[in-house]
Design a protein around this motif. Structure first.
Motif, PDB file in Angstrom:
ATOM      1  N   VAL A   1       0.846  -1.196   0.000  1.00 15.26           N
ATOM      2  CA  VAL A   1       0.000   0.000   0.000  1.00 15.26           C
ATOM      3  C   VAL A   1       0.875   1.238   0.000  1.00 15.26           C
ATOM      4  CG1 VAL A   1      -1.633   1.337   1.386  1.00 15.26           C
ATOM      5  CG2 VAL A   1      -1.939  -1.146   1.138  1.00 15.26           C
ATOM      6  N   GLY A   2       0.521   2.199  -0.843  1.00  9.73           N
ATOM      7  CA  GLY A   2       1.162   3.502  -0.802  1.00  9.73           C
ATOM      8  C   GLY A   2       2.162   3.763  -1.913  1.00  9.73           C
ATOM      9  N   THR A   3       2.817   4.889  -1.776  1.00 10.61           N
ATOM     10  CA  THR A   3       3.746   5.416  -2.764  1.00 10.61           C
ATOM     11  C   THR A   3       5.017   4.570  -2.856  1.00 10.61           C
ATOM     12  OG1 THR A   3       2.882   7.643  -2.442  1.00 10.61           O
ATOM     13  CG2 THR A   3       5.111   7.490  -3.299  1.00 10.61           C
ATOM     14  N   GLY A   4       5.629   4.553  -4.041  1.00 14.62           N
ATOM     15  CA  GLY A   4       6.850   3.799  -4.271  1.00 14.62           C
ATOM     16  C   GLY A   4       8.084   4.478  -3.709  1.00 14.62           C
ATOM     17  N   VAL A   5       9.245   3.985  -4.110  1.00 16.39           N
ATOM     18  CA  VAL A   5      10.518   4.435  -3.529  1.00 16.39           C
ATOM     19  C   VAL A   5      10.761   5.924  -3.771  1.00 16.39           C
ATOM     20  CG1 VAL A   5      13.025   4.140  -3.575  1.00 16.39           C
ATOM     21  CG2 VAL A   5      11.531   2.142  -3.765  1.00 16.39           C
ATOM     22  N   ALA A   6      10.682   6.370  -5.028  1.00 19.76           N
ATOM     23  CA  ALA A   6      11.023   7.760  -5.352  1.00 19.76           C
ATOM     24  C   ALA A   6      10.070   8.741  -4.686  1.00 19.76           C
ATOM     25  CB  ALA A   6      11.012   7.962  -6.869  1.00 19.76           C
ATOM     26  N   GLY A   7       8.770   8.510  -4.832  1.00 24.44           N
ATOM     27  CA  GLY A   7       7.796   9.424  -4.247  1.00 24.44           C
ATOM     28  C   GLY A   7       7.866   9.455  -2.731  1.00 24.44           C
TER      29      GLY A   7
ATOM     30  N   GLY B   1      -5.888   7.220  -4.696  1.00 26.55           N
ATOM     31  CA  GLY B   1      -5.881   6.763  -6.079  1.00 26.55           C
ATOM     32  C   GLY B   1      -4.484   6.534  -6.611  1.00 26.55           C
ATOM     33  N   ASN B   2      -4.425   6.057  -7.845  1.00 26.07           N
ATOM     34  CA  ASN B   2      -3.160   5.862  -8.548  1.00 26.07           C
ATOM     35  C   ASN B   2      -3.063   6.859  -9.698  1.00 26.07           C
ATOM     36  OD1 ASN B   2      -2.245   3.803  -6.864  1.00 26.07           O
ATOM     37  ND2 ASN B   2      -3.165   2.180  -8.086  1.00 26.07           N
ATOM     38  N   ASP B   3      -3.444   6.446 -10.898  1.00 23.56           N
ATOM     39  CA  ASP B   3      -3.329   7.329 -12.059  1.00 23.56           C
ATOM     40  C   ASP B   3      -4.395   8.424 -12.102  1.00 23.56           C
ATOM     41  OD1 ASP B   3      -1.160   5.880 -12.983  1.00 23.56           O
ATOM     42  OD2 ASP B   3      -2.418   4.450 -14.056  1.00 23.56           O
ATOM     43  N   GLU B   4      -5.557   8.152 -11.509  1.00 25.24           N
ATOM     44  CA  GLU B   4      -6.649   9.122 -11.512  1.00 25.24           C
ATOM     45  C   GLU B   4      -7.108   9.374 -10.075  1.00 25.24           C
ATOM     46  OE1 GLU B   4      -9.627   7.603 -14.123  1.00 25.24           O
ATOM     47  OE2 GLU B   4      -8.409   7.914 -15.924  1.00 25.24           O
TER      48      GLU B   4
ATOM     49  N   GLN C   1       0.412  14.365  -7.760  1.00 29.18           N
ATOM     50  CA  GLN C   1       0.978  13.917  -9.030  1.00 29.18           C
ATOM     51  C   GLN C   1       2.389  14.438  -9.254  1.00 29.18           C
ATOM     52  OE1 GLN C   1      -2.320  15.350 -11.442  1.00 29.18           O
ATOM     53  NE2 GLN C   1      -3.126  13.271 -11.678  1.00 29.18           N
ATOM     54  N   THR C   2       2.657  15.667  -8.845  1.00 27.67           N
ATOM     55  CA  THR C   2       3.996  16.244  -9.001  1.00 27.67           C
ATOM     56  C   THR C   2       5.039  15.440  -8.236  1.00 27.67           C
ATOM     57  OG1 THR C   2       3.157  18.491  -9.345  1.00 27.67           O
ATOM     58  CG2 THR C   2       5.417  18.287  -8.517  1.00 27.67           C
ATOM     59  N   LEU C   3       4.664  14.951  -7.054  1.00 27.46           N
ATOM     60  CA  LEU C   3       5.608  14.251  -6.196  1.00 27.46           C
ATOM     61  C   LEU C   3       5.583  12.738  -6.389  1.00 27.46           C
ATOM     62  CD1 LEU C   3       5.121  16.341  -2.925  1.00 27.46           C
ATOM     63  CD2 LEU C   3       6.834  16.630  -4.715  1.00 27.46           C
ATOM     64  N   GLU C   4       4.915  12.277  -7.472  1.00 32.53           N
ATOM     65  CA  GLU C   4       4.897  10.851  -7.810  1.00 32.53           C
ATOM     66  C   GLU C   4       4.302  10.000  -6.702  1.00 32.53           C
ATOM     67  OE1 GLU C   4       5.779   9.317 -10.669  1.00 32.53           O
ATOM     68  OE2 GLU C   4       6.338  11.178 -11.669  1.00 32.53           O
ATOM     69  N   CYS C   5       3.222  10.472  -6.098  1.00 26.99           N
ATOM     70  CA  CYS C   5       2.555   9.713  -5.051  1.00 26.99           C
ATOM     71  C   CYS C   5       1.644   8.652  -5.658  1.00 26.99           C
ATOM     72  CB  CYS C   5       1.738  10.639  -4.153  1.00 26.99           C
ATOM     73  SG  CYS C   5       2.728  11.846  -3.238  1.00 26.99           S
ATOM     74  N   ALA C   6       1.275   7.676  -4.855  1.00 27.11           N
ATOM     75  CA  ALA C   6       0.355   6.627  -5.290  1.00 27.11           C
ATOM     76  C   ALA C   6      -0.385   6.092  -4.073  1.00 27.11           C
ATOM     77  CB  ALA C   6       1.105   5.495  -5.991  1.00 27.11           C
ATOM     78  N   GLY C   7      -1.597   5.656  -4.292  1.00 30.55           N
ATOM     79  CA  GLY C   7      -2.389   5.069  -3.217  1.00 30.55           C
ATOM     80  C   GLY C   7      -3.017   6.118  -2.334  1.00 30.55           C
ATOM     81  N   LEU C   8      -2.209   6.731  -1.508  1.00 32.76           N
ATOM     82  CA  LEU C   8      -2.748   7.700  -0.553  1.00 32.76           C
ATOM     83  C   LEU C   8      -1.725   8.774  -0.229  1.00 32.76           C
ATOM     84  CD1 LEU C   8      -2.643   6.257   3.094  1.00 32.76           C
ATOM     85  CD2 LEU C   8      -1.290   5.350   1.214  1.00 32.76           C
ATOM     86  N   ALA C   9      -2.226   9.906   0.179  1.00 35.30           N
ATOM     87  CA  ALA C   9      -1.404  10.993   0.717  1.00 35.30           C
ATOM     88  C   ALA C   9      -2.339  12.022   1.331  1.00 35.30           C
ATOM     89  CB  ALA C   9      -0.526  11.646  -0.353  1.00 35.30           C
TER      90      ALA C   9
ATOM     91  N   LEU D   1      -7.526   0.956  -0.543  1.00 29.40           N
ATOM     92  CA  LEU D   1      -6.070   1.111  -0.526  1.00 29.40           C
ATOM     93  C   LEU D   1      -5.379  -0.211  -0.859  1.00 29.40           C
ATOM     94  CD1 LEU D   1      -5.679   3.427   2.593  1.00 29.40           C
ATOM     95  CD2 LEU D   1      -5.109   4.010   0.223  1.00 29.40           C
ATOM     96  N   ILE D   2      -5.898  -1.312  -0.345  1.00 30.81           N
ATOM     97  CA  ILE D   2      -5.323  -2.619  -0.666  1.00 30.81           C
ATOM     98  C   ILE D   2      -5.535  -2.934  -2.142  1.00 30.81           C
ATOM     99  CG2 ILE D   2      -5.524  -5.095  -0.232  1.00 30.81           C
ATOM    100  CD1 ILE D   2      -6.209  -4.340   2.709  1.00 30.81           C
ATOM    101  N   GLU D   3      -6.718  -2.635  -2.671  1.00 25.45           N
ATOM    102  CA  GLU D   3      -6.989  -2.875  -4.090  1.00 25.45           C
ATOM    103  C   GLU D   3      -6.078  -2.041  -4.977  1.00 25.45           C
ATOM    104  OE1 GLU D   3     -11.760  -4.012  -3.725  1.00 25.45           O
ATOM    105  OE2 GLU D   3     -11.135  -1.955  -4.183  1.00 25.45           O
ATOM    106  N   LEU D   4      -5.811  -0.791  -4.587  1.00 30.20           N
ATOM    107  CA  LEU D   4      -4.900   0.059  -5.355  1.00 30.20           C
ATOM    108  C   LEU D   4      -3.482  -0.515  -5.343  1.00 30.20           C
ATOM    109  CD1 LEU D   4      -6.203   3.541  -4.155  1.00 30.20           C
ATOM    110  CD2 LEU D   4      -6.219   2.733  -6.526  1.00 30.20           C
ATOM    111  N   ALA D   5      -3.068  -1.089  -4.209  1.00 28.54           N
ATOM    112  CA  ALA D   5      -1.745  -1.716  -4.122  1.00 28.54           C
ATOM    113  C   ALA D   5      -1.648  -2.900  -5.078  1.00 28.54           C
ATOM    114  CB  ALA D   5      -1.481  -2.165  -2.688  1.00 28.54           C
ATOM    115  N   LEU D   6      -2.679  -3.714  -5.118  1.00 31.77           N
ATOM    116  CA  LEU D   6      -2.690  -4.882  -6.004  1.00 31.77           C
ATOM    117  C   LEU D   6      -2.718  -4.448  -7.465  1.00 31.77           C
ATOM    118  CD1 LEU D   6      -5.233  -7.050  -3.990  1.00 31.77           C
ATOM    119  CD2 LEU D   6      -2.762  -7.428  -4.170  1.00 31.77           C
ATOM    120  N   GLU D   7      -3.443  -3.364  -7.752  1.00 30.72           N
ATOM    121  CA  GLU D   7      -3.511  -2.834  -9.122  1.00 30.72           C
ATOM    122  C   GLU D   7      -2.137  -2.378  -9.593  1.00 30.72           C
ATOM    123  OE1 GLU D   7      -4.809   1.479 -10.409  1.00 30.72           O
ATOM    124  OE2 GLU D   7      -6.596   0.277 -10.045  1.00 30.72           O
TER     125      GLU D   7
END
Length: 372
Positions: A130-136, A240-243, A298-306, A353-359
């Protein structure tokens, strides 16, 4: 879901940071919100020495709501994540058979949990998380780098300075003079910390010195921000992820003796702050903040939640303060409360959030790993 195998969710919490106790409180709420028809929790606490320890659910759910009183059970067996291509990812323990893990939910705040370190380990282990990757995660944790990227993207931020420990040790007087030029009131913060740990307000040269010394106890890089005139602290959650979508906007009204949203105002003094959800804004003003929140995400390359935090001055100008890529999930935390006010309760929020991680993990698996 009757007859269907439940997904095993490894909840990681604690950690080697000053936000260890808040992480335990967050994990409690996440575990309580898990849909038990779909998910089976496996609890792993990381102690302040960095040991991963299996934890019992009854112990976690029986913890106090006071961060000064929560503890991991350090007598439990050690555990670690081990990737195996044939069988997926397993949680190896010092006692008992390995447990297959379908997804990891890191409920870790601060350095070595929120800054990309754990995210890198989980990426190497090839397990969805769950959540943002390494860079973000790294960018979101470091307030200095974060502000540089926000400024480059044209997002509004307050005037600030960055000072490293080496310069502070050799040029204290010159640094104090530079900081004083930011305005009558400044806020001094460790660059890589959250939950207002190590943050001080300063209004004189002596207060600046004391605030800098305190901040350097937690990091070797410090960010100093100009105080905003007539400031209102407003927050917006993103999912969210891309949207991604933004929540309703909330406001923090501080009544604690510190006069700002300090650690004690957040977590210790039950009357230290009041949250207003929704914030006292017009529809147009709220939409503008939501748009800024998504742009920041989006600017900070976040994913899942923030959770994106803002300052609003007495003239109505809004500034991005910071982003929190693994925001608190305690019973008083703004992230779940903002989405609850937006029609997404804790159980649905944790499930999404779990579904977004799996996606994200499924998309990553489709990428080529060779040129042949």
């Amino acid at each position: 879901m009757s007859g269907q195998k439940r997904l095993r969710v490894a909840v990681l919490f604690g950690g080697r940071s000053a936000e260890h106790e808040i992480s335990i409180l967050s994990a409690r709420n996440v575990v309580e919100a898990l849909d038990r028809e779909r998910f089976e929790p496996v609890l792993v606490g990381i102690d302040k020495e960095g040991r991963w320890l299996v934890q019992e659910e009854a112990n976690l759910l029986g913890q106090s709501r006071d961060p000064r009183l929560v503890r991991l059970n350090r007598e439990m067996p050690e555990a670690y994540i081990a990737p195996h291509q044939a069988t997926g990812t397993t949680l190896q323990t010092a006692s008992g058979p390995p447990l297959a893990v379908d997804v990891v939910f890191p409920v870790l705040h601060g350095p070595l949990g929120e800054d990309g370190c754990v995210q890198g380990l989980l990426t190497l282990a090839d397990v969805p998380f769950v959540g943002t990757g390494v860079a973000g995660s790294a960018v979101g944790m470091d307030k200095d780098i974060m502000k540089r990227l926000l400024a480059e993207a044209g997002l509004p931020i307050v005037p600030h300075r960055v000072v490293r420990a080496a310069r502070w040790s050799r040029a204290r007087r010159a640094v104090v003079e530079e900081i004083a030029a930011l305005g009558a009131t400044v806020f001094v913060k460790p660059a890589n910390m959250g939950s207002s740990v190590g943050v001080s307000r300063a209004r004189s040269a002596s207060e600046i010195e004391a605030a800098m010394d305190h901040a350097f106890e937690f990091d070797d890089k410090v960010v100093i921000e100009s105080g905003v005139q007539g400031v209102r602290e407003i927050e917006c959650a993103v999912l969210g992820n891309d949207e991604p979508v933004a929540s309703r906007v909330g406001e923090i009204v501080v009544s604690h003796a510190d006069g700002f949203y300090s650690y004690d105002a957040k977590y210790v003094d039950e009357h230290g702050a009041t949250t207003l959800i929704p914030a006292n804004l017009t529809e147009e003003e709220e939409r503008a903040v939501q748009t800024l929140a998504i742009r920041t995400f989006q600017t900070l390359e976040c994913a899942g939640l923030a959770r994106v935090d803002f300052f609003r001055d007495q003239a109505g100008a809004v500034y991005v303060n910071e982003v929190n890529t693994l925001p608190g999930f305690t019973n008083i935390s703004m992230y779940p409360k903002l989405f609850e006010a937006s029609g997404i309760g804790p159980r649905e929020l944790v499930t999404r959030l779990i579904e977004l991680a799996l996606e994200r993990a499924a998309r990553r698996k489709r990428l080529k790993t060779s040129v042949g």
